[in-house]
Design a protein around this motif. Structure first.
Motif, mmCIF file in Angstrom:
data_model
loop_
_atom_site.group_PDB
_atom_site.id
_atom_site.type_symbol
_atom_site.label_atom_id
_atom_site.label_comp_id
_atom_site.label_asym_id
_atom_site.label_seq_id
_atom_site.Cartn_x
_atom_site.Cartn_y
_atom_site.Cartn_z
ATOM 1 N N LEU A 220 61.986 70.305 17.048
ATOM 2 C CA LEU A 220 61.529 71.554 17.658
ATOM 3 C C LEU A 220 62.608 72.597 17.432
ATOM 4 C CD1 LEU A 220 60.175 70.177 21.086
ATOM 5 C CD2 LEU A 220 58.938 70.463 18.913
ATOM 6 N N MET A 221 62.249 73.702 16.805
ATOM 7 C CA MET A 221 63.265 74.700 16.442
ATOM 8 C C MET A 221 62.826 76.074 16.911
ATOM 9 S SD MET A 221 63.847 73.444 12.523
ATOM 10 C CE MET A 221 65.630 73.508 12.374
ATOM 11 N N ASP A 222 63.732 76.739 17.629
ATOM 12 C CA ASP A 222 63.432 78.078 18.131
ATOM 13 C C ASP A 222 64.202 79.094 17.302
ATOM 14 O OD1 ASP A 222 62.516 80.179 19.597
ATOM 15 O OD2 ASP A 222 63.090 79.363 21.545
ATOM 16 N N GLU A 223 63.517 79.760 16.440
ATOM 17 C CA GLU A 223 64.108 80.770 15.556
ATOM 18 C C GLU A 223 65.359 80.255 14.842
ATOM 19 O OE1 GLU A 223 64.319 84.744 17.127
ATOM 20 O OE2 GLU A 223 62.903 84.218 18.701
ATOM 21 N N PRO A 224 65.233 79.191 14.069
ATOM 22 C CA PRO A 224 66.411 78.617 13.425
ATOM 23 C C PRO A 224 67.015 79.499 12.351
ATOM 24 C CG PRO A 224 64.433 77.613 12.539
ATOM 25 C CD PRO A 224 64.001 78.494 13.682
ATOM 26 N N THR A 225 66.292 80.517 11.933
ATOM 27 C CA THR A 225 66.790 81.329 10.815
ATOM 28 C C THR A 225 67.320 82.686 11.251
ATOM 29 O OG1 THR A 225 64.542 82.154 10.448
ATOM 30 C CG2 THR A 225 65.213 80.249 9.162
ATOM 31 N N ASN A 226 67.366 82.938 12.576
ATOM 32 C CA ASN A 226 67.613 84.329 12.986
ATOM 33 C C ASN A 226 69.015 84.844 12.696
ATOM 34 O OD1 ASN A 226 68.809 82.858 14.973
ATOM 35 N ND2 ASN A 226 67.996 84.055 16.686
ATOM 36 N N HIS A 227 69.960 83.958 12.465
ATOM 37 C CA HIS A 227 71.311 84.442 12.118
ATOM 38 C C HIS A 227 71.617 84.255 10.637
ATOM 39 C CE1 HIS A 227 73.013 85.311 16.089
ATOM 40 N NE2 HIS A 227 72.283 84.300 16.525
ATOM 41 N N LEU A 228 70.670 83.765 9.902
ATOM 42 C CA LEU A 228 70.981 83.360 8.529
ATOM 43 C C LEU A 228 70.656 84.439 7.502
ATOM 44 C CD1 LEU A 228 69.582 79.702 8.646
ATOM 45 C CD2 LEU A 228 71.938 80.478 9.018
ATOM 46 N N ASP A 229 71.475 84.458 6.433
ATOM 47 C CA ASP A 229 71.159 85.360 5.327
ATOM 48 C C ASP A 229 69.907 84.842 4.617
ATOM 49 O OD1 ASP A 229 71.862 83.597 2.976
ATOM 50 O OD2 ASP A 229 73.795 83.606 3.996
ATOM 51 N N ILE A 230 69.363 85.655 3.734
ATOM 52 C CA ILE A 230 68.054 85.332 3.141
ATOM 53 C C ILE A 230 68.068 83.988 2.408
ATOM 54 C CG2 ILE A 230 66.304 86.086 1.474
ATOM 55 C CD1 ILE A 230 67.310 88.973 2.093
ATOM 56 N N GLY A 231 69.097 83.777 1.615
ATOM 57 C CA GLY A 231 69.167 82.507 0.879
ATOM 58 C C GLY A 231 69.247 81.328 1.829
ATOM 59 N N SER A 232 70.042 81.481 2.887
ATOM 60 C CA SER A 232 70.206 80.386 3.846
ATOM 61 C C SER A 232 68.923 80.122 4.616
ATOM 62 C CB SER A 232 71.336 80.720 4.829
ATOM 63 O OG SER A 232 72.544 80.894 4.120
ATOM 64 N N GLN A 233 68.147 81.177 4.886
ATOM 65 C CA GLN A 233 66.865 80.976 5.573
ATOM 66 C C GLN A 233 65.972 80.044 4.763
ATOM 67 O OE1 GLN A 233 65.108 84.831 6.219
ATOM 68 N NE2 GLN A 233 66.832 85.558 7.419
ATOM 69 N N HIS A 234 65.914 80.313 3.468
ATOM 70 C CA HIS A 234 65.076 79.456 2.618
ATOM 71 C C HIS A 234 65.653 78.044 2.543
ATOM 72 C CE1 HIS A 234 62.085 82.292 1.012
ATOM 73 N NE2 HIS A 234 63.026 83.204 1.231
ATOM 74 N N HIS A 235 66.969 77.973 2.439
ATOM 75 C CA HIS A 235 67.614 76.664 2.341
ATOM 76 C C HIS A 235 67.287 75.819 3.555
ATOM 77 C CE1 HIS A 235 71.550 74.190 2.475
ATOM 78 N NE2 HIS A 235 70.671 73.565 1.750
ATOM 79 N N VAL A 236 67.440 76.403 4.726
ATOM 80 C CA VAL A 236 67.220 75.661 5.967
ATOM 81 C C VAL A 236 65.771 75.198 6.089
ATOM 82 C CG1 VAL A 236 66.986 76.058 8.464
ATOM 83 C CG2 VAL A 236 69.143 76.572 7.294
ATOM 84 N N LEU A 237 64.842 76.067 5.760
ATOM 85 C CA LEU A 237 63.437 75.665 5.893
ATOM 86 C C LEU A 237 63.045 74.646 4.826
ATOM 87 C CD1 LEU A 237 61.939 79.058 7.026
ATOM 88 C CD2 LEU A 237 62.234 76.980 8.384
ATOM 89 N N GLN A 238 63.700 74.720 3.687
ATOM 90 C CA GLN A 238 63.477 73.697 2.668
ATOM 91 C C GLN A 238 63.965 72.339 3.168
ATOM 92 O OE1 GLN A 238 61.811 73.824 -0.047
ATOM 93 N NE2 GLN A 238 62.357 71.826 -0.886
ATOM 94 N N ILE A 239 65.131 72.342 3.814
ATOM 95 C CA ILE A 239 65.656 71.090 4.387
ATOM 96 C C ILE A 239 64.652 70.518 5.377
ATOM 97 C CG2 ILE A 239 67.391 70.144 5.975
ATOM 98 C CD1 ILE A 239 69.266 72.376 4.878
ATOM 99 N N VAL A 240 64.150 71.406 6.216
ATOM 100 C CA VAL A 240 63.202 70.979 7.247
ATOM 101 C C VAL A 240 61.983 70.323 6.599
ATOM 102 C CG1 VAL A 240 61.608 71.878 8.985
ATOM 103 C CG2 VAL A 240 63.996 72.611 8.978
ATOM 104 N N ARG A 241 61.487 70.943 5.546
ATOM 105 C CA ARG A 241 60.327 70.360 4.856
ATOM 106 C C ARG A 241 60.660 68.999 4.272
ATOM 107 N NH1 ARG A 241 55.591 72.508 4.652
ATOM 108 N NH2 ARG A 241 55.146 70.506 3.732
ATOM 109 N N GLU A 242 61.825 68.934 3.631
ATOM 110 C CA GLU A 242 62.180 67.688 2.948
ATOM 111 C C GLU A 242 62.350 66.529 3.904
ATOM 112 O OE1 GLU A 242 65.630 68.847 0.809
ATOM 113 O OE2 GLU A 242 64.474 69.812 -0.809
ATOM 114 N N ARG A 243 62.756 66.801 5.132
ATOM 115 C CA ARG A 243 62.978 65.714 6.087
ATOM 116 C C ARG A 243 61.682 65.022 6.487
ATOM 117 N NH1 ARG A 243 68.236 63.783 7.655
ATOM 118 N NH2 ARG A 243 69.454 64.920 6.129
ATOM 119 N N GLY A 244 60.570 65.689 6.310
ATOM 120 C CA GLY A 244 59.283 65.045 6.585
ATOM 121 C C GLY A 244 59.040 64.733 8.046
ATOM 122 N N LEU A 245 59.682 65.474 8.927
ATOM 123 C CA LEU A 245 59.496 65.246 10.360
ATOM 124 C C LEU A 245 58.295 66.029 10.873
ATOM 125 C CD1 LEU A 245 63.241 65.790 11.308
ATOM 126 C CD2 LEU A 245 62.069 63.596 11.014
ATOM 127 N N ALA A 246 57.816 65.624 12.020
ATOM 128 C CA ALA A 246 56.819 66.447 12.714
ATOM 129 C C ALA A 246 57.607 67.617 13.292
ATOM 130 C CB ALA A 246 56.152 65.647 13.819
#
Ligand SMILES: Nc1ncnc2c1ncn2[C@@H]1O[C@H](COP(=O)(O)OP(=O)(O)OP(=O)(O)O)[C@@H](O)[C@H]1O
Length: 319
Positions: A220-246
């Protein structure tokens, strides 16, 4: 837990407003493969083709039904359903104050709803001990508890606490898992730094690493990208996808939601206005009515969705 340093070793829509399209919680990967970018970050950071992500199981891992909640006389949630299946990334979007954080808090029992129920793995969430919950649900909240005088490594190792034995000692396996989590979050180089002295974006990465180190089934993530630069926002959400979690993730950036979420739940005034694949739940007319701003949706050369907000106010829906 010791302070070992892991770095050392290593509503439903089918696009239409609240109209009963797909059932909430039904698998969302109905989003056409062609609507997904072939690859990500500009060349490799977006979500992988849906063939790379197994379709979520039909049974939700986490399911909340009929959530109502008020703070004093303010009704914040008015009959909200949220479901997420294994491997599914559900985006929770909506204007400020629409109830996103409140819903998220209820999903992990940080808040008890006035009415409604939450089921985890088919069982009432109230039947789980806090430790049992923590082994299954990791939370990355908005607050950054920066005053804690801990190293980054220690903060990430806190993710292992729910899995610790009776003496709470850190094992080699814990160190390896924490190191892997730091690597995944692109934060291994920060391992020896003091958490409280990190920048907002650096802390964000560390908190993501801690959540990953918890090895949960549900994230469960509440605005996980709000402090991140654009590249990092994509990186973090890509990680989230790759983990395959609900995963249930609160996002304000609709371009990110369209790109990385299997399903989007659009909240407004504590009511689910749409719950479906991004293409449907983020239809421009719905977005316009929800945010009160003229919205157009375009498709970029790489196939990704791009919203254009004209800044021109339009009438908002009255919930
Ligand atoms: N503990 C609280 N006590 C009183 N009111 C609260 C509390 N928590 C939230 N609220 C109110 O409930 C409403 C919904 O808040 P919530 O944080 O869920 O919205 P949100 O959609 O996450 O907003 P944002 O996008 O601004 O983060 C707001 O009006 C907020 O002021």
């Amino acid at each position: 837990m010791s302070s070992a340093d892991p770095a050392a070793p290593g509503r439903r829509t089918s696009g239409s407003p609240a109209s009963g399209g797909r059932a909430p919680g039904s698998p969302a990967s109905g989003r056409p493969a062609s609507s997904r970018p072939a690859s990500g970050r500009p060349a490799s950071g977006g979500p992988a083709a849906s063939a790379d992500h197994p379709a979520p199981a039909a049974a939700p891992v986490l399911a909340a039904h009929g959530l109502h909640h008020s703070f004093g006389t303010t009704r914040v949630l008015r009959g909200v359903d949220v479901t997420v299946a294994a491997g599914e990334v559900v985006g929770l979007v909506g204007p400020n104050g629409s109830g996103k954080t409140t819903a998220l808090r209820i999903l992990h029992r940080a808040l008890t709803p006035d009415a409604g129920q939450v089921r985890l793995e088919g069982r009432d969430l109230r039947g789980f001990t806090s430790r049992q919950r923590a082994r299954r649900i990791a939370v990355m909240a908005q607050e950054l508890t920066g005053e804690v005088p801990l190293s980054v490594a220690d903060v990430v190792l806190l993710g292992r606490v729910p899995h610790a034995g009776p003496f709470g000692s850190t094992t080699d396996a814990d160190l390896s898992i924490a190191t892997d989590a730091l690597d995944s979050a692109g934060a291994r180089h920060l391992a020896r730094r003091e958490f409280g002295r990190l920048s907002g974006g650096e802390r964000q990465r560390v908190l993501i690493a801690r959540a990953l180190a918890q090895q949960p089934r549900v994230l469960l993530m509440d605005e996980p990208t709000n402090h991140l630069d654009i590249g990092s926002q994509h990186h973090v959400l890509q990680i989230v996808r790759e983990r395959g979690l609900a995963t249930v993730v609160v996002l304000h950036d609709l371009n990110l939601a369209a790109r990385y979420c299997d399903r989007v739940l659009l909240l407004d005034g504590g009511i689910v206005q749409a719950d479906g694949p991004p293409r449907e739940a983020l239809a421009p007319e719905l977005v316009s009515a929800t945010y009160g701003v003229a919205t157009e949706r375009a498709t970029a050369e790489d196939g990704t969705t791009q919203f254009l907000f004209r800044g021109r106010p339009v009438s908002r829906r009255v919930s």
